[in-house]
Enzyme design. Structure first.
Site, PDB file in Angstrom:
ATOM      1  CG  HIS A   1       7.238  -0.314   9.931  1.00  0.00           C
ATOM      2  ND1 HIS A   1       7.307  -0.717  11.237  1.00  0.00           N
ATOM      3  CD2 HIS A   1       6.906   1.006   9.952  1.00  0.00           C
ATOM      4  CE1 HIS A   1       7.026   0.301  12.023  1.00  0.00           C
ATOM      5  NE2 HIS A   1       6.782   1.366  11.273  1.00  0.00           N
TER       6      HIS A   1
ATOM      7  CG  ASP B   1      -0.239  -0.055   2.557  1.00  0.00           C
ATOM      8  OD1 ASP B   1       0.937  -0.501   2.617  1.00  0.00           O
ATOM      9  OD2 ASP B   1      -0.845   0.358   3.562  1.00  0.00           O
TER      10      ASP B   1
HETATM   11  C1  BDR Z   1       2.867  -0.611   8.634  1.00  0.00           C
HETATM   12  O1  BDR Z   1       1.785   0.314   8.473  1.00  0.00           O
HETATM   13  C2  BDR Z   1       1.999   1.104   7.330  1.00  0.00           C
HETATM   14  O2  BDR Z   1       1.722   2.435   7.626  1.00  0.00           O
HETATM   15  C3  BDR Z   1       3.425   0.917   6.927  1.00  0.00           C
HETATM   16  O3  BDR Z   1       3.594   1.013   5.540  1.00  0.00           O
HETATM   17  C4  BDR Z   1       3.755  -0.477   7.422  1.00  0.00           C
HETATM   18  O4  BDR Z   1       3.415  -1.439   6.462  1.00  0.00           O
HETATM   19  C5  BDR Z   1       3.551  -0.334   9.953  1.00  0.00           C
HETATM   20  O5  BDR Z   1       2.668  -0.492  11.014  1.00  0.00           O
HETATM   21 CA    CA Z   2       2.888  -0.838   4.152  1.00  0.00          CA
END
Ligand code: BDR
Ligand code: CA
Length: 320
Positions: free
Chosen positions: A242, A9
């Site tokens: 992340h 995303d």
């Molecule tokens: C996850 O949430 C999204 O905002 C980031 O892209 C990541 O995949 C971290 O909690």
């Molecule tokens: Ca993400």
């Protein structure tokens, strides 16, 4: 060689993971599937096409889910304060990108591609789990055909980031995540327990960009808003990478400590979206974890090792 479908995303940290998967010599990126989450499905799909164009990525982009698997779930909106209004750090991504999408829906693309390469495809899922759950629902036989599913999501022995209980990707569609984690395929969950330990500083990113590569310069540009968010809201130096942690797990699992056991997701109530594992060596009375497939949850990480693997892929296109 790892054949990877990247379900994403984009999203700032999603963008870094995309560049990592594109550049790593041991990864064959065979598809990009989009999902709503950091922004609407129109925006995340547009962003995937934008990055595909800018970075010369050949993998097709298939548009995915625009709502949770349970259509009655309340819409929670987009975290524009983290990823920007355009989902890519407010750099001014063009409204439209003149590149075609794959005509199939994301979940159909996943099914077709997994069936075309039985036993070979790794799904790296770093947004809400909706597309994967839809694929499972439409064709449960893919369970035996996928090599492994590597998920960025969840918070096990640490608090969440959307609520004290829940991490964003799981909180965004808990029912979908519960389906994915309880299916009998191999799932590895790379959650906040390890990603919040894996911070990339502004300087580290700037040094990579100083290599002169235009792709890293764009990534550094996209990431500034996100780094500002971490500084202003969390007092942290740098950004949690992340989604790249999930990508790195594919090629360097030895950098992560894991724990085996069934995983459930709380659906509803004050802990909506909480991820809970029953470790294999713990014994309880009858519970909702009985008879589940054992999945791997990452409990610890070597952050410097992960950052080095990212830098090697981005700068040299080679593994350390
Ligand atoms: C996850 O949430 C999204 O905002 C980031 O892209 C990541 O995949 C971290 O909690
Ligand atoms: Ca993400």
């Amino acid at each position: 060689m790892h054949k990877v479908i990247y379900d994403t995303d984009p999203g700032v940290d999603d963008a870094m993971a995309l560049l990592f998967l594109h550049r790593h010599p041991d990864i064959d990126l065979i598809g990009i599937t989009t999902v709503f989450g950091n922004a609407s499905i129109d925006t995340t799909t547009r962003n995937a096409l934008f990055l595909k164009r800018e970075w010369g990525i050949s993998a097709p982009v298939a548009r995915g889910a625009s709502q949770t698997i349970d259509p009655d779930r309340q819409d929670i909106g987009w975290p524009t304060f983290i990823h920007g209004d355009d989902g890519l750090g407010n750099i001014g991504v063009p409204e439209t990108i003149d590149l075609p999408e794959d005509g199939r829906s994301a979940h159909r693309f996943i099914i077709d591609t997994v069936r075309a390469h039985p036993g070979e495809v790794t799904l790296v899922a770093v947004g809400r789990m909706t597309n994967l759950a839809l694929a499972l629902r439409e064709d449960p036989d893919i369970i035996g055909l996928v090599r492994q599913v590597v998920v960025m999501g969840g918070a096990f022995d640490v608090s969440g980031n959307v609520t004290p209980a829940a991490e964003a990707n799981i909180h965004g569609d808990p029912e979908a995540a519960d389906l994915v984690f309880t299916a009998p395929w191999k799932v590895v969950i790379v959650g906040l327990d390890v990603t919040m330990k894996t911070m990339m500083t502004r300087d580290f990113l700037a040094e990579m960009a100083a290599s002169g590569r235009a792709d890293i310069k764009l990534l550094a540009n996209v990431s500034q808003f996100y780094i500002d968010f971490y500084k202003d809201r969390a007092g942290r130096e740098g950004m949690a990478v992340h989604d790249s942690c999930a990508g790195v797990y594919v090629v360097a699992p030895e950098l992560f400590a894991t724990r085996s056991g069934g995983v459930r997701v709380v659906c509803g109530g004050i802990a909506d979206g909480q991820t809970i594992q029953k470790a294999e060596d713990r014994h309880f009375g009858p519970s909702a974890w009985d008879g589940l497939p054992s999945q791997l949850v990452c409990t610890d990480v070597q952050p410097e090792g992960v950052l080095n693997v990212i830098r090697a892929a981005l700068v040299d296109g080679k593994r350390l």
